[in-house]
Write a protein that holds these residues in place. Structure first.
Motif, PDB file in Angstrom:
ATOM      1  N   CYS A   6     -64.849  25.859 -34.447  1.00 17.18           N
ATOM      2  CA  CYS A   6     -63.634  25.487 -33.559  1.00 17.18           C
ATOM      3  C   CYS A   6     -63.883  24.799 -32.180  1.00 17.18           C
ATOM      4  O   CYS A   6     -65.208  24.841 -31.848  1.00 17.18           O
ATOM      5  N   MET A   8     -61.250  24.446 -29.570  1.00 21.73           N
ATOM      6  CA  MET A   8     -60.348  24.250 -28.808  1.00 21.73           C
ATOM      7  C   MET A   8     -60.626  25.016 -27.401  1.00 21.73           C
ATOM      8  O   MET A   8     -59.753  25.140 -26.684  1.00 21.73           O
ATOM      9  N   CYS A   9     -61.788  25.376 -27.411  1.00 22.28           N
ATOM     10  CA  CYS A   9     -62.149  25.900 -26.137  1.00 22.28           C
ATOM     11  C   CYS A   9     -63.771  25.983 -26.397  1.00 22.28           C
ATOM     12  O   CYS A   9     -64.293  25.557 -27.435  1.00 22.28           O
ATOM     13  N   CYS A  11     -65.875  28.562 -26.857  1.00 25.21           N
ATOM     14  CA  CYS A  11     -66.436  29.828 -27.525  1.00 25.21           C
ATOM     15  C   CYS A  11     -67.202  29.430 -28.857  1.00 25.21           C
ATOM     16  O   CYS A  11     -68.013  30.197 -29.503  1.00 25.21           O
ATOM     17  N   ARG A  12     -66.648  28.507 -29.449  1.00 26.67           N
ATOM     18  CA  ARG A  12     -67.194  27.741 -30.673  1.00 26.67           C
ATOM     19  C   ARG A  12     -67.437  28.881 -31.951  1.00 26.67           C
ATOM     20  O   ARG A  12     -68.458  29.111 -32.317  1.00 26.67           O
ATOM     21  N   CYS A  13     -66.133  29.533 -32.044  1.00 21.54           N
ATOM     22  CA  CYS A  13     -65.924  30.241 -32.985  1.00 21.54           C
ATOM     23  C   CYS A  13     -65.915  29.472 -34.594  1.00 21.54           C
ATOM     24  O   CYS A  13     -65.371  28.273 -34.517  1.00 21.54           O
ATOM     25  N   ILE A  40     -59.414  34.749 -34.619  1.00 21.93           N
ATOM     26  CA  ILE A  40     -59.108  33.696 -34.036  1.00 21.93           C
ATOM     27  C   ILE A  40     -57.902  33.915 -32.920  1.00 21.93           C
ATOM     28  O   ILE A  40     -57.116  34.779 -33.060  1.00 21.93           O
ATOM     29  N   CYS A  41     -57.829  33.042 -32.033  1.00 20.83           N
ATOM     30  CA  CYS A  41     -57.100  33.111 -31.057  1.00 20.83           C
ATOM     31  C   CYS A  41     -55.953  32.257 -30.886  1.00 20.83           C
ATOM     32  O   CYS A  41     -55.905  31.205 -31.894  1.00 20.83           O
ATOM     33  N   LYS A  43     -55.112  29.508 -29.125  1.00 18.48           N
ATOM     34  CA  LYS A  43     -55.589  27.902 -29.165  1.00 18.48           C
ATOM     35  C   LYS A  43     -56.400  27.457 -30.578  1.00 18.48           C
ATOM     36  O   LYS A  43     -55.930  26.516 -30.864  1.00 18.48           O
ATOM     37  N   GLY A  44     -57.155  28.302 -31.073  1.00 16.08           N
ATOM     38  CA  GLY A  44     -57.896  28.165 -32.310  1.00 16.08           C
ATOM     39  C   GLY A  44     -56.871  27.618 -33.432  1.00 16.08           C
ATOM     40  O   GLY A  44     -56.862  26.839 -34.272  1.00 16.08           O
ATOM     41  N   SER A 172     -63.654  33.586 -24.306  1.00 15.39           N
ATOM     42  CA  SER A 172     -62.242  34.214 -24.918  1.00 15.39           C
ATOM     43  C   SER A 172     -62.574  35.040 -25.838  1.00 15.39           C
ATOM     44  O   SER A 172     -62.440  36.186 -25.728  1.00 15.39           O
ATOM     45  N   ASN A 173     -62.475  34.660 -27.206  1.00 17.55           N
ATOM     46  CA  ASN A 173     -62.812  35.606 -28.222  1.00 17.55           C
ATOM     47  C   ASN A 173     -64.022  36.819 -27.965  1.00 17.55           C
ATOM     48  O   ASN A 173     -63.668  37.764 -28.194  1.00 17.55           O
TER      49      ASN A 173
END
Ligand code: SF4
Length: 921
Positions: A6, A8-9, A11-13, A40-41, A43-44, A172-173
């Protein structure tokens, strides 16, 4: 379904992207991924709307009208790259520093920084100077690690978690899931933040501190712990410079320096022997406290003596700081007592033997289960560096760094304090058609490392690593445009930006920045002659560029989340990951990283060009990711190395490495054995292993620098000592703020403006559902936050005669904006705040020209000056931390008044820009 990472921020999930007919249909978290384990948040999940955004640029553009007019023509890539190459070639052949290359929340800094170095310009940085360099530098200069991407609380064992100034978008996550674990175990979570939203709203205790006073609060906690002698003496003596002897010779050239032997090794006072001995040796008995007279008559004190004297003074007594912090003395004393109780009465012992750097063997791993975490709320103040250092001193005094339950490193950290990388760009190192001898960003350890000439003139356009901002480890992105327009310290020829909205919300003082971008010389040419901008979206900055290189979305390209940059490591072991193109672009766009390598080859940059003149990486970024080696066996990805893909960390190039990552869900994780997971700064087995992995040059202990000799060297330079004394005009400032022991001072703007005229603080936060300016163009996320409000405490609003929904003016010493008020209880009464980066300029981001983001949304940036008011002598420093140059945008002071004009529109409005590069409405 394809896996990727990801974006979208930050954190790179890990994510799974579901496709139908080659179109993205659904995104979910990857349960096998080390960062998010399936979570997943919002944003993701909304990445699908980012990927299909109508604001995506679709073709290279060349400006044909005036800057800001939005008049461009579409051109082919070959023409675009030919133009860019000709502009850049000319700069490189004459004076490479005339290229300023700045990127935003760039996740490929391992590449972009290396490219700048190859080009030969020192004028490179990403957005860290605007965001959080105070946090990063304070950590790296104190304990070789940092919060945020470089460390994390020991979520499994922590019993007490203290969070300072963290908005919901950062971490975030990982923080959400971590806090979930704490709550599941009944650990206490205290959030210190002027605003009670997000994490603060679910904390067990919220401390609504006044902005910019965290250093005082932390100093008071240290005061109480010292008063009650609740400190970890063993940890301090064994693993920190607390017992090192400091020379006391006021006015002398060695005052405040560490006492060293002829080999340069620090000395301690050996209690048993009654004389100095080499620090960090087996069998010595160092004194933690005391003043000692040497045989040669010199006077010394242990570093910890000086630290204790500083914080035991009444200046840091809870009763002294309470009113200023907006936190009662009783609360401060109670929190200090809770910290002491958890640290010393609730210790953890893991049944894990380990060995320290002196070969001392421990049958168990002892933990003091207190973890802390801080971010931009601490960082974006002009006192942020020293405040963040104070937080680390608090942690270290309690013995909680990298212990079970404490604040843990994430590999490749810990590194030396500071890391052994110096910034390149000194006079003589920048020359036509030459690469730099090192990276443009690094860590200075004294005035001799500064990038200044003999007169002290800055060598970088942003004045990083000059006397203005000596420890500017991330550069000063916020100063580039205005300095370039003023020719201070010099003019530039090309401004090259990547995904950095530097003409809007990544600028302090937006109107002046726009004026700088459009400023002309008497002959009618632009003061900043050429501007190249690469972005995937039609942001506000696009209109002010001359050449647009459209980037792909994050689902359309290769990327690597690299050990050479900021990997996705966990505390239990290193991890990195890739992005793979999930779908092919449906527009005429190219991934920026591939474009950069192409430009590098066209320019003939040595590391991007083979001896026969062919491109070194003809396959673009994917080719580079696999085949580039920074040192033998060390490349951008640490996993699946070696010809057969079985080597980890160091190994030959594996031509099938990317496929191996894809087969593994686009990530790689190497879990450390249990005996290497804690005390890594002094854990012999870990240090040895980390050296093999290339995380450090040699296995040496990383001794926490509670007392910073680097800062003291600058202070001595301010007294005229040393090979590189400070110029007269900077001496007072350097002498004041380069204190080797953390201290609190009032944020600059607060100290300079009238408190009665500007009685309130104004700060921003990012909402959980958005990240930087990307989120507020996203169709799904806009439905959560379509505009922002100015939040005021109910009591303060009542005193000002303001009711919910009133339009108000917010005035700083620099400007005035009009915003709509919302009242709430959960915030510091002396503070107003808003969600950041939601305000958009009308006509940008493919939004309707009357979109709420532009008609009702607003930025506080318009109120923030990029320079501090003039001081004696006429010089104006940047509005930044004096040590690191971190933008001090949380220092803002304002007054709020009900607005006579209650019309439904925020101000200032800059006029609608025509749509550029996207289908017009
Ligand atoms: S926390 Fe960030 S990286 Fe993770 S899913 Fe959300 S937006 Fe993506």
């Amino acid at each position: 379904m394809k896996t990727t990472t990801c974006y979208m921020c930050a954190c790179r999930c890990g994510i799974k992207v579901y496709l139908k007919d080659d179109k993205v249909k659904y995104i979910e978290g990857n349960r096998d991924h080390p960062v998010n384990k399936g979570v997943i948040c919002g944003k993701g999940a909304a990445g699908i709307m980012q990927h299909t955004s109508p604001a995506r640029l679709s073709k290279p553009l060349l400006r044909v009208g005036e800057r800001g007019a939005g008049e461009f023509k579409e051109i082919e890539w070959e023409e675009a790259l030919t133009i860019a190459t000709s502009w850049l070639k000319e700069v490189r052949a004459t004076d490479p520093k005339k290229l300023a290359f700045f990127t935003g929340r760039d996740q490929s800094q391992g590449l972009t920084g290396w490219w700048a170095s190859q080009f030969g310009t020192p004028n490179y940085a990403a957005h860290g100077g605007f965001c959080s360099v105070n946090m990063a530098a304070a950590g790296l200069y104190t304990y070789g690690g940092s919060f945020w991407e470089f460390g994390e609380p020991d979520w499994k064992h922590t019993k007490y978690f203290l969070l300072f100034g963290v908005a919901e978008d950062h971490a975030s996550n990982p923080i959400k899931t971590g806090i979930g674990k704490l709550k599941g175990r009944g650990a206490k979570f205290v959030s210190i933040n002027p605003v009670k939203t997000g994490y603060s709203a679910i904390a067990d205790e919220w401390v609504g501190i006044r902005p910019g006073t965290d250093g005082l609060l932390v100093g008071a906690l240290i005061h109480v712990l010292l008063e009650h002698q609740k400190i970890d003496g063993d940890y301090l003596t064994r693993y920190t410079n607390a017992p090192w002897l400091i020379i006391e010779n006021p006015g002398g050239p060695d005052h405040g320096l560490v006492l060293r032997n002829d080999a340069g090794t620090p000395q301690v006072w050996d209690e048993a022997a009654g004389h100095p001995k080499v620090a960090m040796t087996f069998g010595s008995t160092p004194s933690l406290m005391g003043r000692f007279l040497l045989a040669d008559g010199r006077k010394t004190a242990t570093a910890f003596t000086l630290i204790a004297e500083r914080f035991l003074s009444q200046e840091y007594a809870p009763e002294t700081v309470a009113e200023r912090c907006g936190v009662s003395a009783a609360t401060i004393r109670r929190i200090a007592a809770e910290l002491a109780d958890v640290a010393f009465n609730q210790t953890i012992e893991l049944d894990v033997p380990w060995t320290d750097y002196l070969g001392r063997q421990y049958a168990k791993t002892l933990g003091r289960p207190i973890a802390m975490h801080a971010m931009r709320g601490i960082s974006a103040h002009s006192n942020g560096f020293q405040t963040c250092r104070a937080i680390h001193i608090l942690q270290i005094m309690l013995g909680t760094i990298d212990v079970p339950g404490g604040s843990r490193y994430k590999p490749p950290f810990p590194k030396a304090t500071p890391p052994h990388v110096k910034p390149a760009g000194k006079p003589g190192q920048v020359a036509p058609n030459k690469s730099l001898p090192g990276p443009p960003l690094g860590f200075v350890t004294g005035p001799e490392d500064l990038l200044v000439d003999g007169e002290g003139t800055p060598q970088r356009i942003d004045k990083a690593y000059s006397w203005d901002a000596p420890l500017a480890a991330h550069g000063l992105m916020h100063m580039v445009i205005n300095n370039a327009a003023k020719g201070d310290p010099y003019t530039i020829d090309v401004l090259f930006m990547y995904m950095a909205n530097m003409g809007w919300n990544s600028a302090m003082n937006v109107p002046d920045t726009i004026a700088a971008l459009t400023a002309k010389k008497p002959d009618g040419s632009y003061v900043i002659p050429k501007i190249i901008y690469s972005d995937a979206y039609a942001s506000e900055t696009v209109h002010y560029a001359d050449l647009i290189l459209p980037d792909t979305t994050y689902l359309e390209r290769w990327d690597c989340i690299s050990m050479l940059d900021r990997p996705i490591s966990e505390a239990d072991g290193p991890a990195d990951s890739i992005r793979q193109p999930v779908v092919e672009p449906d527009r005429d766009v190219r991934p920026f990283q591939t474009v950069l390598l192409d430009l590098g080859h066209r320019l003939g940059l040595p590391a991007m060009t083979n001896p026969d003149g062919d491109a070194r990486y003809p396959g673009g970024y994917a080719d580079y990711i696999v085949n580039h080696e920074r040192a033998p066996g060390l490349g951008p990805l640490a996993g699946f190395r070696g010809k057969d893909g079985t080597a980890a960390g160091r190994g030959a190039v594996n031509p099938n490495q990317l496929q191996a990552y894809i087969d593994n869900g686009c990530h790689w994780y190497h879990e450390l054995p249990e005996h290497m997971r804690y005390y890594r700064h002094v854990n012999w087995d870990y240090l040895d292993w980390a050296t093999f992995f290339g995380f450090m040059g040699r296995p040496e202990p990383i001794i926490h620098q509670l007392y910073s000799e680097t800062l003291q060297k600058f202070r001595l330079a301010a007294e005229g000592h040393g090979k590189v004394p400070a110029p007269a005009q900077h001496r007072q400032r350097i002498a004041t703020y380069f204190d080797p022991i953390p201290f609190w001072y009032a944020p600059f703007e607060e100290a300079m403006v009238s408190e009665s005229e500007f009685p309130m603080h104004a700060i921003t936060q990012r909402p959980m559902a958005m990240y930087h300016s990307w989120g507020s163009q996203n169709t799904w996320l806009r439905q959560i936050f379509g505009r922002n409000w100015l939040y005021i405490h109910k009591k303060r609003a009542a005193a000002l005669g303001i009711v919910d929904g009133d339009w108000v003016t917010v005035t700083s010493h620099h400007g005035t904006i009009k915003a709509q008020a919302k009242l709430m209880d959960g915030q510091n009464e002396d503070t107003v705040w808003t969600w950041n980066a939601i305000g958009k300029r009308s006509g940008t981001w493919a939004l309707d020209k009357d979109a709420p983001e532009s008609k009702k949304g607003f930025l506080l940036n318009h109120l923030i000056s990029d320079l501090l008011p003039e001081r004696e002598g006429g010089y104006r420093y940047s509005n930044s931390d004096p040590v690191t140059g971190q933008a001090a945008w949380y220092d803002l002071r304002v007054r709020v008044e009900k607005c006579a004009d209650q019309s439904d529109e925020s101000a200032p409005q800059f006029g609608a820009l025509p749509a550029v590069g996207v289908a017009a409405e």
